[in-house]
Design a protein around this motif. Structure first.
Motif, short mmCIF file in Angstrom:
data_model
loop_
_atom_site.label_atom_id
_atom_site.label_comp_id
_atom_site.label_asym_id
_atom_site.label_seq_id
_atom_site.Cartn_x
_atom_site.Cartn_y
_atom_site.Cartn_z
N UNK A 26 0.80 -1.22 0.00
CA UNK A 26 0.00 0.00 0.00
C UNK A 26 0.84 1.28 0.00
N UNK A 27 2.02 1.24 0.62
CA UNK A 27 2.80 2.46 0.81
C UNK A 27 4.08 2.52 -0.04
N UNK A 28 4.67 1.36 -0.36
CA UNK A 28 5.97 1.34 -1.00
C UNK A 28 6.02 0.34 -2.15
N UNK A 29 6.96 0.56 -3.05
CA UNK A 29 7.31 -0.40 -4.09
C UNK A 29 8.80 -0.67 -3.92
N UNK A 30 9.20 -1.94 -3.96
CA UNK A 30 10.60 -2.28 -3.79
C UNK A 30 11.10 -3.10 -4.98
N UNK A 31 12.18 -2.62 -5.59
CA UNK A 31 12.86 -3.33 -6.66
C UNK A 31 14.15 -3.89 -6.07
N UNK A 32 14.45 -5.15 -6.36
CA UNK A 32 15.65 -5.78 -5.81
C UNK A 32 16.41 -6.48 -6.93
N UNK A 33 17.73 -6.27 -6.93
CA UNK A 33 18.62 -6.93 -7.87
C UNK A 33 19.79 -7.51 -7.09
N UNK A 34 20.06 -8.80 -7.28
CA UNK A 34 21.15 -9.47 -6.58
C UNK A 34 22.47 -9.19 -7.30
N UNK A 66 14.13 3.52 8.72
CA UNK A 66 13.51 2.20 8.86
C UNK A 66 14.46 1.11 8.38
N UNK A 67 15.11 1.37 7.26
CA UNK A 67 16.07 0.39 6.75
C UNK A 67 17.27 0.28 7.69
N UNK A 68 17.77 1.40 8.18
CA UNK A 68 18.93 1.39 9.05
C UNK A 68 18.68 0.57 10.32
N UNK A 69 17.48 0.72 10.89
CA UNK A 69 17.16 0.00 12.12
C UNK A 69 17.04 -1.51 11.90
N UNK A 70 16.64 -1.92 10.70
CA UNK A 70 16.43 -3.34 10.41
C UNK A 70 17.48 -3.91 9.46
N UNK A 71 18.56 -3.18 9.26
CA UNK A 71 19.55 -3.53 8.26
C UNK A 71 20.15 -4.92 8.46
N UNK A 72 20.36 -5.32 9.71
CA UNK A 72 20.97 -6.62 9.96
C UNK A 72 20.06 -7.78 9.60
N UNK A 73 18.77 -7.54 9.38
CA UNK A 73 17.83 -8.59 9.00
C UNK A 73 17.86 -8.88 7.49
N UNK A 74 18.38 -7.95 6.69
CA UNK A 74 18.39 -8.11 5.24
C UNK A 74 19.62 -8.90 4.80
N UNK A 75 19.45 -9.72 3.76
CA UNK A 75 20.58 -10.42 3.15
C UNK A 75 21.53 -9.40 2.55
N UNK A 76 22.77 -9.81 2.32
CA UNK A 76 23.74 -8.88 1.75
C UNK A 76 23.93 -9.13 0.26
N UNK A 77 24.53 -8.16 -0.41
CA UNK A 77 24.80 -8.27 -1.83
C UNK A 77 23.65 -7.86 -2.72
N UNK A 78 22.83 -6.91 -2.27
CA UNK A 78 21.65 -6.52 -3.01
C UNK A 78 21.69 -5.05 -3.39
N UNK A 79 21.12 -4.76 -4.55
CA UNK A 79 20.78 -3.39 -4.91
C UNK A 79 19.28 -3.26 -4.71
N UNK A 80 18.85 -2.31 -3.90
CA UNK A 80 17.43 -2.13 -3.62
C UNK A 80 17.04 -0.70 -3.95
N UNK A 101 9.58 -4.08 5.81
CA UNK A 101 9.82 -5.48 6.18
C UNK A 101 8.89 -6.42 5.44
N UNK A 102 7.65 -6.01 5.23
CA UNK A 102 6.70 -6.81 4.46
C UNK A 102 7.22 -7.07 3.06
N UNK A 103 7.73 -6.02 2.41
CA UNK A 103 8.28 -6.18 1.07
C UNK A 103 9.54 -7.05 1.08
N UNK A 104 10.35 -6.91 2.11
CA UNK A 104 11.53 -7.76 2.24
C UNK A 104 11.16 -9.23 2.35
N UNK A 105 10.10 -9.53 3.10
CA UNK A 105 9.63 -10.91 3.22
C UNK A 105 9.08 -11.41 1.88
N UNK A 106 8.38 -10.57 1.14
CA UNK A 106 7.86 -10.97 -0.17
C UNK A 106 9.01 -11.32 -1.13
#
Length: 111
Positions: A26-34, A66-80, A101-106
């Motif tokens: 509803x609030x964000x769109x996230x593009x991810x490239x490994x 928000x990303x900074x606070x949860x940064x350790x939960x994200x995998x590494x090596x990504x362009x987001x 975090x919802x988008x990260x789980x998706x």
């Protein structure tokens, strides 16, 4: 950001848009490239359609924090690239963090 850098160049954003995978809520769109590196790179895009510069910078700060606070939960090596939608305009930090975090789980990039 401890383990991350910022995406700054237009060609980096374009590369993530073209070759990355996207999910939205509803609030964000996230593009991810490994990228297969040891660091993440985060880019934030907030259109003028969302609001004036004060509103856009506030949303940018909320997403970055928000990303900074949860940064350790994200995998590494990504362009987001995180794109804010118009509905993110009046949201709190907790709501933006939850949406991120919802988008990260998706995407399957949150441990």
């Amino acid at each position: 950001m401890r383990f991350s850098e910022s995406l700054k160049r237009n060609e980096d954003f374009r590369n993530v848009y073209v070759h990355g995978k996207s999910y939205a809520n509803r609030y964000l769109i996230m593009y991810v490239l490994n990228r297969q590196t040891d660091r993440n790179r985060l880019g934030i895009s907030v259109s003028r359609k969302v609001g004036n510069s004060v509103v856009r910078h506030r949303i940018t700060r909320l997403i970055r924090e928000s990303y900074r606070l949860q940064e350790d939960m994200f995998n590494s090596g990504l362009d987001m690239v995180v794109v804010a939608r118009k509905s993110a305009k009046d949201k709190t930090c907790q709501e933006i963090e939850s949406a991120l975090l919802h988008l990260g789980r998706l995407h399957g990039i949150v441990r």
